[in-house]
Design a protein around this motif. Structure first.
Motif, PDB file in Angstrom:
ATOM      1  N   PRO A   1      29.410   1.883 -43.948  1.00 12.97           N
ATOM      2  CA  PRO A   1      30.638   1.086 -44.113  1.00 12.97           C
ATOM      3  C   PRO A   1      31.063   0.947 -45.568  1.00 12.97           C
ATOM      4  O   PRO A   1      32.256   1.044 -45.882  1.00 12.97           O
ATOM      5  CB  PRO A   1      30.259  -0.264 -43.501  1.00 12.97           C
ATOM      6  N   GLU A   2      30.097   0.718 -46.456  1.00 15.34           N
ATOM      7  CA  GLU A   2      30.441   0.551 -47.866  1.00 15.34           C
ATOM      8  C   GLU A   2      30.910   1.866 -48.482  1.00 15.34           C
ATOM      9  O   GLU A   2      31.803   1.883 -49.329  1.00 15.34           O
ATOM     10  CB  GLU A   2      29.229   0.018 -48.637  1.00 15.34           C
ATOM     11  N   ILE A   3      30.287   2.987 -48.060  1.00 11.83           N
ATOM     12  CA  ILE A   3      30.714   4.298 -48.569  1.00 11.83           C
ATOM     13  C   ILE A   3      32.128   4.617 -48.090  1.00 11.83           C
ATOM     14  O   ILE A   3      32.961   5.133 -48.843  1.00 11.83           O
ATOM     15  CB  ILE A   3      29.726   5.397 -48.131  1.00 11.83           C
ATOM     16  N   ASN A   4      32.411   4.286 -46.826  1.00 10.61           N
ATOM     17  CA  ASN A   4      33.763   4.496 -46.298  1.00 10.61           C
ATOM     18  C   ASN A   4      34.788   3.673 -47.063  1.00 10.61           C
ATOM     19  O   ASN A   4      35.914   4.128 -47.316  1.00 10.61           O
ATOM     20  CB  ASN A   4      33.806   4.151 -44.819  1.00 10.61           C
ATOM     21  N   GLU A   5      34.374   2.494 -47.419  1.00 13.53           N
ATOM     22  CA  GLU A   5      35.278   1.608 -48.161  1.00 13.53           C
ATOM     23  C   GLU A   5      35.591   2.190 -49.531  1.00 13.53           C
ATOM     24  O   GLU A   5      36.747   2.174 -49.981  1.00 13.53           O
ATOM     25  CB  GLU A   5      34.628   0.223 -48.307  1.00 13.53           C
ATOM     26  N   ILE A   6      34.545   2.732 -50.203  1.00  9.71           N
ATOM     27  CA  ILE A   6      34.748   3.374 -51.511  1.00  9.71           C
ATOM     28  C   ILE A   6      35.637   4.604 -51.374  1.00  9.71           C
ATOM     29  O   ILE A   6      36.553   4.826 -52.186  1.00  9.71           O
ATOM     30  CB  ILE A   6      33.385   3.750 -52.125  1.00  9.71           C
ATOM     31  N   ASN A   7      35.382   5.403 -50.336  1.00  8.95           N
ATOM     32  CA  ASN A   7      36.186   6.606 -50.125  1.00  8.95           C
ATOM     33  C   ASN A   7      37.651   6.282 -49.907  1.00  8.95           C
ATOM     34  O   ASN A   7      38.544   7.000 -50.383  1.00  8.95           O
ATOM     35  CB  ASN A   7      35.648   7.393 -48.923  1.00  8.95           C
ATOM     36  N   GLU A   8      37.905   5.209 -49.183  1.00 15.47           N
ATOM     37  CA  GLU A   8      39.290   4.808 -48.906  1.00 15.47           C
ATOM     38  C   GLU A   8      39.959   4.239 -50.148  1.00 15.47           C
ATOM     39  O   GLU A   8      41.122   4.534 -50.435  1.00 15.47           O
ATOM     40  CB  GLU A   8      39.298   3.784 -47.770  1.00 15.47           C
TER      41      GLU A   8
ATOM     42  N   GLN B   1      22.734  12.992 -45.514  1.00 19.89           N
ATOM     43  CA  GLN B   1      23.662  12.594 -46.567  1.00 19.89           C
ATOM     44  C   GLN B   1      25.025  12.242 -45.984  1.00 19.89           C
ATOM     45  O   GLN B   1      25.704  11.335 -46.451  1.00 19.89           O
ATOM     46  CB  GLN B   1      23.811  13.731 -47.580  1.00 19.89           C
ATOM     47  N   SER B   2      25.439  12.994 -44.934  1.00 16.34           N
ATOM     48  CA  SER B   2      26.749  12.765 -44.394  1.00 16.34           C
ATOM     49  C   SER B   2      26.791  11.498 -43.576  1.00 16.34           C
ATOM     50  O   SER B   2      27.819  10.860 -43.471  1.00 16.34           O
ATOM     51  CB  SER B   2      27.175  13.962 -43.566  1.00 16.34           C
ATOM     52  N   ASN B   3      25.669  11.091 -43.011  1.00 10.36           N
ATOM     53  CA  ASN B   3      25.638   9.863 -42.238  1.00 10.36           C
ATOM     54  C   ASN B   3      25.868   8.674 -43.151  1.00 10.36           C
ATOM     55  O   ASN B   3      26.039   7.562 -42.686  1.00 10.36           O
ATOM     56  CB  ASN B   3      24.292   9.700 -41.542  1.00 10.36           C
ATOM     57  N   LEU B   4      25.756   8.939 -44.365  1.00 12.31           N
ATOM     58  CA  LEU B   4      25.892   7.888 -45.339  1.00 12.31           C
ATOM     59  C   LEU B   4      27.097   8.199 -46.192  1.00 12.31           C
ATOM     60  O   LEU B   4      27.932   7.363 -46.404  1.00 12.31           O
ATOM     61  CB  LEU B   4      24.678   7.933 -46.233  1.00 12.31           C
ATOM     62  N   SER B   5      27.199   9.089 -46.648  1.00  9.97           N
ATOM     63  CA  SER B   5      28.353   9.326 -47.578  1.00  9.97           C
ATOM     64  C   SER B   5      28.882  10.724 -47.407  1.00  9.97           C
ATOM     65  O   SER B   5      28.919  11.480 -47.851  1.00  9.97           O
ATOM     66  CB  SER B   5      27.964   8.920 -48.923  1.00  9.97           C
TER      67      SER B   5
ATOM     68  N   TYR C   1       9.735  11.815 -40.149  1.00 11.00           N
ATOM     69  CA  TYR C   1       9.911  10.365 -40.304  1.00 11.00           C
ATOM     70  C   TYR C   1      10.658  10.049 -41.597  1.00 11.00           C
ATOM     71  O   TYR C   1      11.585   9.231 -41.613  1.00 11.00           O
ATOM     72  CB  TYR C   1       8.554   9.669 -40.296  1.00 11.00           C
ATOM     73  N   LYS C   2      10.261  10.707 -42.695  1.00 13.89           N
ATOM     74  CA  LYS C   2      10.932  10.469 -43.972  1.00 13.89           C
ATOM     75  C   LYS C   2      12.405  10.828 -43.892  1.00 13.89           C
ATOM     76  O   LYS C   2      13.267  10.125 -44.421  1.00 13.89           O
ATOM     77  CB  LYS C   2      10.252  11.313 -45.065  1.00 13.89           C
ATOM     78  N   SER C   3      12.702  11.948 -43.223  1.00 15.32           N
ATOM     79  CA  SER C   3      14.092  12.375 -43.082  1.00 15.32           C
ATOM     80  C   SER C   3      14.889  11.358 -42.267  1.00 15.32           C
ATOM     81  O   SER C   3      16.014  10.995 -42.620  1.00 15.32           O
ATOM     82  CB  SER C   3      14.156  13.748 -42.409  1.00 15.32           C
ATOM     83  N   TYR C   4      14.309  10.913 -41.152  1.00 12.99           N
ATOM     84  CA  TYR C   4      15.022   9.972 -40.291  1.00 12.99           C
ATOM     85  C   TYR C   4      15.185   8.615 -40.978  1.00 12.99           C
ATOM     86  O   TYR C   4      16.208   7.947 -40.814  1.00 12.99           O
ATOM     87  CB  TYR C   4      14.285   9.792 -38.972  1.00 12.99           C
ATOM     88  N   LEU C   5      14.190   8.206 -41.748  1.00 12.78           N
ATOM     89  CA  LEU C   5      14.292   6.949 -42.485  1.00 12.78           C
ATOM     90  C   LEU C   5      15.428   7.017 -43.491  1.00 12.78           C
ATOM     91  O   LEU C   5      16.219   6.060 -43.632  1.00 12.78           O
ATOM     92  CB  LEU C   5      12.971   6.661 -43.205  1.00 12.78           C
ATOM     93  N   SER C   6      15.535   8.148 -44.192  1.00 14.30           N
ATOM     94  CA  SER C   6      16.628   8.328 -45.137  1.00 14.30           C
ATOM     95  C   SER C   6      17.966   8.291 -44.418  1.00 14.30           C
ATOM     96  O   SER C   6      18.945   7.705 -44.893  1.00 14.30           O
ATOM     97  CB  SER C   6      16.455   9.652 -45.876  1.00 14.30           C
ATOM     98  N   GLN C   7      18.010   8.918 -43.234  1.00  9.11           N
ATOM     99  CA  GLN C   7      19.236   8.918 -42.440  1.00  9.11           C
ATOM    100  C   GLN C   7      19.616   7.501 -42.030  1.00  9.11           C
ATOM    101  O   GLN C   7      20.794   7.130 -42.067  1.00  9.11           O
ATOM    102  CB  GLN C   7      19.035   9.787 -41.204  1.00  9.11           C
ATOM    103  N   ALA C   8      18.612   6.714 -41.637  1.00 11.94           N
ATOM    104  CA  ALA C   8      18.889   5.330 -41.221  1.00 11.94           C
ATOM    105  C   ALA C   8      19.429   4.505 -42.381  1.00 11.94           C
ATOM    106  O   ALA C   8      20.345   3.685 -42.206  1.00 11.94           O
ATOM    107  CB  ALA C   8      17.607   4.706 -40.664  1.00 11.94           C
ATOM    108  N   LYS C   9      18.861   4.712 -43.558  1.00  8.52           N
ATOM    109  CA  LYS C   9      19.346   3.981 -44.730  1.00  8.52           C
ATOM    110  C   LYS C   9      20.791   4.344 -45.035  1.00  8.52           C
ATOM    111  O   LYS C   9      21.617   3.478 -45.357  1.00  8.52           O
ATOM    112  CB  LYS C   9      18.465   4.287 -45.942  1.00  8.52           C
ATOM    113  N   MET C  10      21.082   5.632 -44.949  1.00 10.10           N
ATOM    114  CA  MET C  10      22.446   6.062 -45.234  1.00 10.10           C
ATOM    115  C   MET C  10      23.424   5.547 -44.185  1.00 10.10           C
ATOM    116  O   MET C  10      24.577   5.263 -44.486  1.00 10.10           O
ATOM    117  CB  MET C  10      22.488   7.589 -45.300  1.00 10.10           C
ATOM    118  N   LYS C  11      22.928   5.441 -42.949  1.00 11.48           N
ATOM    119  CA  LYS C  11      23.778   4.917 -41.886  1.00 11.48           C
ATOM    120  C   LYS C  11      24.159   3.468 -42.150  1.00 11.48           C
ATOM    121  O   LYS C  11      25.295   3.043 -41.923  1.00 11.48           O
ATOM    122  CB  LYS C  11      23.052   5.026 -40.546  1.00 11.48           C
ATOM    123  N   VAL C  12      23.201   2.691 -42.666  1.00 10.76           N
ATOM    124  CA  VAL C  12      23.469   1.289 -42.997  1.00 10.76           C
ATOM    125  C   VAL C  12      24.511   1.193 -44.110  1.00 10.76           C
ATOM    126  O   VAL C  12      25.357   0.287 -44.121  1.00 10.76           O
ATOM    127  CB  VAL C  12      22.163   0.580 -43.415  1.00 10.76           C
ATOM    128  N   LEU C  13      24.473   2.144 -45.034  1.00  9.25           N
ATOM    129  CA  LEU C  13      25.423   2.140 -46.152  1.00  9.25           C
ATOM    130  C   LEU C  13      26.782   2.724 -45.798  1.00  9.25           C
ATOM    131  O   LEU C  13      27.709   2.655 -46.602  1.00  9.25           O
ATOM    132  CB  LEU C  13      24.842   2.927 -47.331  1.00  9.25           C
TER     133      LEU C  13
END
Length: 624
Positions: A414-421, A29-33, A400-412
């Motif tokens: 930049p956008e999450i950082n933008e919202i946070n800012e 979750q933190s890798n993403l948001s 695998y499911k956990s890492y896939l979720s992590q990868a998706k959050m990693k892709v997001l």
């Protein structure tokens, strides 16, 4: 086992495992948001009318009164005077021992008290190479207390029983009689069967109602001080406790405090468990009420201690037509799940496999699977490694499911950082926009949580399995002399609190592997923390240190498992990251999802409406 009480060390271990799993979940979750064979009527031979003497306890023949006609006359006069009194049993009595023995155990029963005073395991040694004794040198007492007609308290442990040992078709039978007269007595009957740790034990009386006060019920007092048998006093003491079954099929155990007292009704059996060995008293019919007391005798782990805990049980009995009639058993032997289970009396619950689903996994998966592996492999260490590999492969889809979720959050990210800012001063709006982003992209931060939670039962089951696996006792692997105890590679000239006075290598290797795994999954995304959440980067450094300290005194088999498990996990993650998951394809799919119209679920819509409502209320409040 129904573990209603959990000692602090188990809690620490569980929290450590849960913390590691929580960290795994959070990174996404933190890798993403996280029963007596009853007495065989066919007695073949009287082996010993007078039991063997113990040279350390028996009276010397020189000190015995010479048998002359005059002395015989005096003795007969005394017998006639004391007939009908319990003192009748002590006339010219001697301290003798009678031995019962089969292929696995040797027991010695004393004339005084008619009780087992020595129990030697014939197939097991202590960590020092000495024979294992569960009973020896007056560390145990079995006593029945009642009142005679005059109101005097009678303790059977103070009186001498008359032994008679016979060989039967199915073993040895020992009758011990506490005589009030030749036809009035209390009798203990022991039956030892071949190749069996279970001893049949019956209590009968004849004519006792003429001597005792039957309005006051008798009481069994069973006492034992548990010998230390393992290298680590603190580790062995952690698993030394009273375990008992009551009220049908419920089981429980005493807590680990300095003094622990329990009182239960309808108790089927009581076990004085000494980690890998146990003494058990069983009754064919439940004891109506039992009070059990456990006292911790280890006040300082740095002091070499002979005993770990003392145990006591107070068991009221009832006269039946003025007599005592009880059919019981004693068990002196290993606390081995496989051995105890074969008696079909729920004695396997003495082995702490875990409660609920954790116990189910151990009893139905890990115990039989490890038994199979250890029977076909030349080393128990190799069996642990192979079982670890199988467990990690079975759980790899969850990884695998956990890492896939992590990868998706990693892709997001930049956008999450933008919202946070953009909404750094408006937490409500920031959360609302983040949830909208998740909805548009089809990414759920919770999708990485479930795989981690599903692994918790497996982690905790194995955490319970290794310290209780009797088959690992004194089995060596590499530098570890005993996989059921710590693997010391160096002794320290001083004692470090919580750590000990030695250095174990497997916990060091396991801690290093955990740190590498955490570093791989953390990367640069842990440099910042989500608002309101703990600093997970600090936890990344603390967790391996906690494991290093906590597992230094634990079973090396458990540390070996965690070391191999984390190595395999690191390997699987590298394969997933470099050969299975393509971040460009994930990004493309997320972008495509954004363009698709999304129909909000009722729950998501309700949450969004509530957040909008809260935001509007806040805006109106600020205007005032």
């Amino acid at each position: 086992m129904e573990n209603k009480k959990v000692d602090i060390n188990t809690v620490i271990g569980y929290v450590l495992i849960a913390g590691l799993l929580f960290w795994m979940i959070y990174t996404q979750q933190s890798n993403l948001s996280e029963n007596p064979p009853k007495e065989d009527n066919k007695q073949t031979e009287v082996v010993q009318d007078k039991p063997e003497q113990n040279t350390t306890e028996a009276q010397s023949s020189e000190n015995q009164t010479p048998q002359t006609p005059q002395n015989d006359s005096i003795r007969n006069s005394q017998l006639q005077t004391l007939k009908g009194s319990f003192d009748y049993a002590n006339i010219n009595a001697e301290d003798n021992l009678t031995t019962l023995e089969n292929e696995v155990i040797q027991l010695k029963i004393s004339n005084k008290g008619g009780q087992v005073v020595e129990a030697k395991m014939k197939q097991f040694d202590s960590y020092k190479g000495d024979p294992i004794y569960l009973l020896k040198n007056d560390n145990a007492k079995f006593n029945i207390q009642f009142q005679d007609k005059s109101g005097r308290l009678i303790n059977t442990a103070d009186y001498y029983f008359t032994p008679k040992l016979t060989e039967t078709d199915n073993g040895q039978r020992l009758s011990m009689k506490l005589k009030v007269s030749e036809d009035q007595y209390l009798e203990y009957v022991y039956q030892m069967n071949p190749n069996d740790y279970m001893l049949d034990f019956d209590i009968y009386s004849q004519g006792l109602k003429e001597v005792v006060n039957t309005s006051q019920n008798p009481q069994i007092n069973w006492f034992l001080k548990a010998y230390r048998h393992a290298k680590s006093i603190s580790y062995e003491n952690r698993y030394t406790e009273i375990v008992y079954q009551y009220d049908g099929d419920k089981d429980d155990y005493t807590s680990q405090g300095d003094v622990a007292e329990e009182e239960e009704k309808l108790v089927d059996w009581i076990a004085y468990k000494q980690h890998f060995f146990t003494s058990i008293l069983l009754n064919d019919q439940p004891f109506e009420k039992v009070k059990m007391i456990s006292r911790n005798l280890v006040q300082d782990d740095e002091v070499d201690t002979l005993y770990t805990k003392s145990f006591e049980s107070q068991i009221p009995l009832k006269f039946k037509n003025g007599e005592i009639v009880e059919s019981m058993n004693f068990y002196y032997g290993p606390a081995d799940y496989k051995v105890l289970k074969k008696y079909d009396r729920n004695l396997d619950e003495i082995v702490p496999t875990g409660w609920g689903i954790f116990g189910w996994i151990n009893e139905n998966v890990f115990i039989p699977f490890f038994e199979f592996l250890s029977s076909v492999l030349p080393s128990y260490g190799l069996a642990i490694i192979l079982m670890t590999i199988v467990v990690r492969i079975v759980l790899s889809p969850l990884l695998y499911k956990s890492y896939l979720s992590q990868a998706k959050m990693k892709v997001l990210r930049p956008e999450i950082n933008e919202i946070n800012e953009k909404y750094k001063d408006n937490a409500m709006k920031r959360q609302q926009e983040t949830m909208t982003l998740y909805s548009k992209t089809g990414v759920s931060p919770m999708s990485g949580c479930l795989p981690g939670l599903l692994q918790i039962p497996v982690f905790y089951a194995l955490f319970q399995f290794f310290p209780s696996a009797f088959v690992l006792r004194q089995k060596s692997f590499l530098w570890a002399e005993d996989l059921s105890s710590y693997d010391s590679i160096a002794s320290l000239p001083f004692h470090i609190p919580f750590y000990g006075d030695h250095v174990s290598l497997f916990p060091i290797l396991a801690s290093i592997a955990i740190f590498i795994y955490m570093t791989m999954t953390t990367g640069q995304n842990m440099q910042t923390s989500q608002p309101g959440m703990p600093n997970m980067k600090i936890i990344m450094y603390i967790s391996p240190v906690v494991m290093l300290i906590f597992f230094n005194n634990y079973a090396s088999g458990l540390s070996l498992y965690y070391f191999i498990s984390n190595l395999i996990t690191i390997g699987i993650m590298l394969v997933i990251k470099n050969y299975i998951i393509d971040e460009n394809r994930i990004l493309a799919k997320i972008e495509a999802n954004k363009k698709k119209p999304k129909k909000k679920g009722k729950f998501a819509q309700r949450m969004q409406d509530m957040m909008k409502q809260a935001e509007e209320q806040k805006r109106l409040k600020n205007k005032k």
